[in-house]
Design a protein around this motif. Sequence first.
Motif, PDB file in Angstrom:
ATOM      1  N   PRO A   1       0.803  -1.235   0.000  1.00 20.61           N
ATOM      2  CA  PRO A   1       0.000   0.000   0.000  1.00 20.61           C
ATOM      3  C   PRO A   1       0.830   1.276   0.000  1.00 20.61           C
ATOM      4  N   ARG A   2       1.942   1.294   0.747  1.00 22.29           N
ATOM      5  CA  ARG A   2       2.755   2.520   0.778  1.00 22.29           C
ATOM      6  C   ARG A   2       3.340   2.819  -0.598  1.00 22.29           C
ATOM      7  N   TYR A   3       3.843   1.776  -1.273  1.00 23.67           N
ATOM      8  CA  TYR A   3       4.366   1.973  -2.615  1.00 23.67           C
ATOM      9  C   TYR A   3       3.246   2.401  -3.563  1.00 23.67           C
ATOM     10  N   ALA A   4       2.070   1.813  -3.422  1.00 24.11           N
ATOM     11  CA  ALA A   4       0.946   2.174  -4.282  1.00 24.11           C
ATOM     12  C   ALA A   4       0.617   3.655  -4.145  1.00 24.11           C
ATOM     13  N   THR A   5       0.655   4.147  -2.916  1.00 21.80           N
ATOM     14  CA  THR A   5       0.404   5.568  -2.679  1.00 21.80           C
ATOM     15  C   THR A   5       1.463   6.426  -3.357  1.00 21.80           C
ATOM     16  N   MET A   6       2.728   6.038  -3.222  1.00 21.70           N
ATOM     17  CA  MET A   6       3.813   6.830  -3.809  1.00 21.70           C
ATOM     18  C   MET A   6       3.795   6.771  -5.331  1.00 21.70           C
ATOM     19  N   ILE A   7       3.420   5.637  -5.890  1.00 20.24           N
ATOM     20  CA  ILE A   7       3.333   5.530  -7.353  1.00 20.24           C
ATOM     21  C   ILE A   7       2.206   6.418  -7.877  1.00 20.24           C
ATOM     22  N   GLY A   8       1.081   6.425  -7.164  1.00 13.24           N
ATOM     23  CA  GLY A   8      -0.010   7.309  -7.553  1.00 13.24           C
ATOM     24  C   GLY A   8       0.414   8.762  -7.520  1.00 13.24           C
ATOM     25  N   ALA A   9       1.124   9.153  -6.453  1.00 11.66           N
ATOM     26  CA  ALA A   9       1.594  10.532  -6.328  1.00 11.66           C
ATOM     27  C   ALA A   9       2.619  10.860  -7.403  1.00 11.66           C
ATOM     28  N   SER A  10       3.552   9.947  -7.656  1.00  9.56           N
ATOM     29  CA  SER A  10       4.604  10.191  -8.647  1.00  9.56           C
ATOM     30  C   SER A  10       4.024  10.331 -10.053  1.00  9.56           C
ATOM     31  N   THR A  11       3.034   9.516 -10.350  1.00  8.21           N
ATOM     32  CA  THR A  11       2.379   9.612 -11.661  1.00  8.21           C
ATOM     33  C   THR A  11       1.692  10.962 -11.804  1.00  8.21           C
ATOM     34  N   LYS A  12       1.059  11.406 -10.739  1.00  8.02           N
ATOM     35  CA  LYS A  12       0.407  12.718 -10.766  1.00  8.02           C
ATOM     36  C   LYS A  12       1.435  13.820 -11.015  1.00  8.02           C
ATOM     37  N   TYR A  13       2.599  13.759 -10.348  1.00  6.64           N
ATOM     38  CA  TYR A  13       3.627  14.773 -10.551  1.00  6.64           C
ATOM     39  C   TYR A  13       4.053  14.819 -12.022  1.00  6.64           C
ATOM     40  N   LEU A  14       4.230  13.637 -12.609  1.00  6.05           N
ATOM     41  CA  LEU A  14       4.650  13.551 -14.000  1.00  6.05           C
ATOM     42  C   LEU A  14       3.593  14.140 -14.931  1.00  6.05           C
ATOM     43  N   VAL A  15       2.347  13.768 -14.698  1.00  4.70           N
ATOM     44  CA  VAL A  15       1.255  14.194 -15.573  1.00  4.70           C
ATOM     45  C   VAL A  15       0.974  15.688 -15.435  1.00  4.70           C
ATOM     46  N   VAL A  16       0.875  16.154 -14.211  1.00  2.00           N
ATOM     47  CA  VAL A  16       0.550  17.569 -13.988  1.00  2.00           C
ATOM     48  C   VAL A  16       1.644  18.464 -14.573  1.00  2.00           C
ATOM     49  N   GLY A  17       2.899  18.086 -14.376  1.00  2.00           N
ATOM     50  CA  GLY A  17       3.996  18.863 -14.940  1.00  2.00           C
ATOM     51  C   GLY A  17       3.931  18.922 -16.454  1.00  2.00           C
ATOM     52  N   ALA A  18       3.578  17.794 -17.075  1.00  2.00           N
ATOM     53  CA  ALA A  18       3.493  17.745 -18.534  1.00  2.00           C
ATOM     54  C   ALA A  18       2.307  18.527 -19.066  1.00  2.00           C
ATOM     55  N   ALA A  19       1.234  18.588 -18.285  1.00  2.00           N
ATOM     56  CA  ALA A  19       0.008  19.229 -18.757  1.00  2.00           C
ATOM     57  C   ALA A  19      -0.003  20.738 -18.556  1.00  2.00           C
ATOM     58  N   MET A  20       0.754  21.239 -17.589  1.00  2.00           N
ATOM     59  CA  MET A  20       0.668  22.651 -17.237  1.00  2.00           C
ATOM     60  C   MET A  20       1.303  23.576 -18.262  1.00  2.00           C
ATOM     61  N   SER A  21       2.332  23.105 -18.939  1.00  2.00           N
ATOM     62  CA  SER A  21       3.014  23.994 -19.874  1.00  2.00           C
ATOM     63  C   SER A  21       3.735  23.181 -20.943  1.00  2.00           C
ATOM     64  N   SER A  22       4.168  23.871 -21.978  1.00  2.00           N
ATOM     65  CA  SER A  22       4.924  23.250 -23.058  1.00  2.00           C
ATOM     66  C   SER A  22       6.396  23.610 -22.920  1.00  2.00           C
ATOM     67  N   PHE A  23       7.250  22.602 -22.850  1.00  2.00           N
ATOM     68  CA  PHE A  23       8.693  22.862 -22.812  1.00  2.00           C
ATOM     69  C   PHE A  23       9.139  23.458 -24.144  1.00  2.00           C
ATOM     70  N   ALA A  24       8.796  22.789 -25.228  1.00  2.00           N
ATOM     71  CA  ALA A  24       9.247  23.233 -26.544  1.00  2.00           C
ATOM     72  C   ALA A  24       8.635  24.575 -26.925  1.00  2.00           C
ATOM     73  N   GLY A  25       7.382  24.784 -26.536  1.00  2.00           N
ATOM     74  CA  GLY A  25       6.698  26.025 -26.880  1.00  2.00           C
ATOM     75  C   GLY A  25       7.238  27.235 -26.151  1.00  2.00           C
ATOM     76  N   GLY A  26       8.087  27.016 -25.162  1.00  2.00           N
ATOM     77  CA  GLY A  26       8.627  28.125 -24.385  1.00  2.00           C
ATOM     78  C   GLY A  26       9.843  28.790 -25.000  1.00  2.00           C
ATOM     79  N   PHE A  27      10.332  28.255 -26.120  1.00  2.00           N
ATOM     80  CA  PHE A  27      11.488  28.846 -26.778  1.00  2.00           C
ATOM     81  C   PHE A  27      11.049  29.870 -27.826  1.00  2.00           C
ATOM     82  N   ASP A  28      11.893  30.858 -28.051  1.00  2.00           N
ATOM     83  CA  ASP A  28      11.608  31.889 -29.059  1.00  2.00           C
ATOM     84  C   ASP A  28      11.910  31.335 -30.446  1.00  2.00           C
ATOM     85  N   ASP A  29      11.126  31.750 -31.433  1.00  2.00           N
ATOM     86  CA  ASP A  29      11.367  31.261 -32.781  1.00  2.00           C
ATOM     87  C   ASP A  29      12.254  32.200 -33.606  1.00  2.00           C
ATOM     88  N   ASP A  30      12.884  33.145 -32.945  1.00  2.00           N
ATOM     89  CA  ASP A  30      13.817  34.067 -33.598  1.00  2.00           C
ATOM     90  C   ASP A  30      15.236  33.524 -33.447  1.00  2.00           C
TER      91      ASP A  30
END
Length: 217
Positions: A131-160
């Motif tokens: 159960p403890r690992y299950a909780t941490m895996i759920g939290a870690s997956t959320k960190y990965l997903v939320v970080g990916a969904a909040m912003s674009s890494f590639a879109g943050g660069f200037d096209d000049d």
Amino acid sequence: MGRPTKPILSRDRICTSALAIVDEEGLAELSMRKLARSLGVQISSLYEHVKTKDDVLHEVANTIMASVDVSGFETGDWRHGVASWARSYRAALAAHPNIVPFLAYGPAHREASLRRADTVHGGLVAGGWAPRYATMIGASTKYLVVGAAMSSFAGGFDDDIQVYVDRYPHLAGAYRLRERADEIDQDSFELALDMFLDGLTALHARVAASAEDSERS
């Protein structure tokens, strides 16, 4: 003229209008007064259905989370379950990035979020995780997903190209990133997810071996 047989307002209509405001103008721009105006009703009528702005946001968040697919855990393969959940979760959040900061706080009392958390936790435990690992895996997956969904890494660069020429020699091609942002961000998420799952698979084997050693000793 008699009163309408159906109420002008409904939870679905309120959620749809609130989400439209958040999507178009940002989370901070949502207010009960603005929401009432967008619905074409008096604010007193809105308060008959929802008491606070947070109540509205919880309703919206519940609707978004209801679209997240956790059925992959039904196969009994925890790795497949996490992968399909993470992809569906990211897609749901990426469609509405402005509300992600509110969702990031946690499930609170939202039924859709809690049901999915329950399914994920149960699927991981059934797959052999403590159960403890299950909780941490759920939290870690959320960190990965939320970080990916909040912003674009590639879109943050200037096209000049002039931004990078001479001063940043290792970023000479960075001006091309924005035009390929969707592709790069998607592939980057898949790479991170694969590495995450490979690490969990290796950890699962070590934990299982450790448990067997303990039982024999």
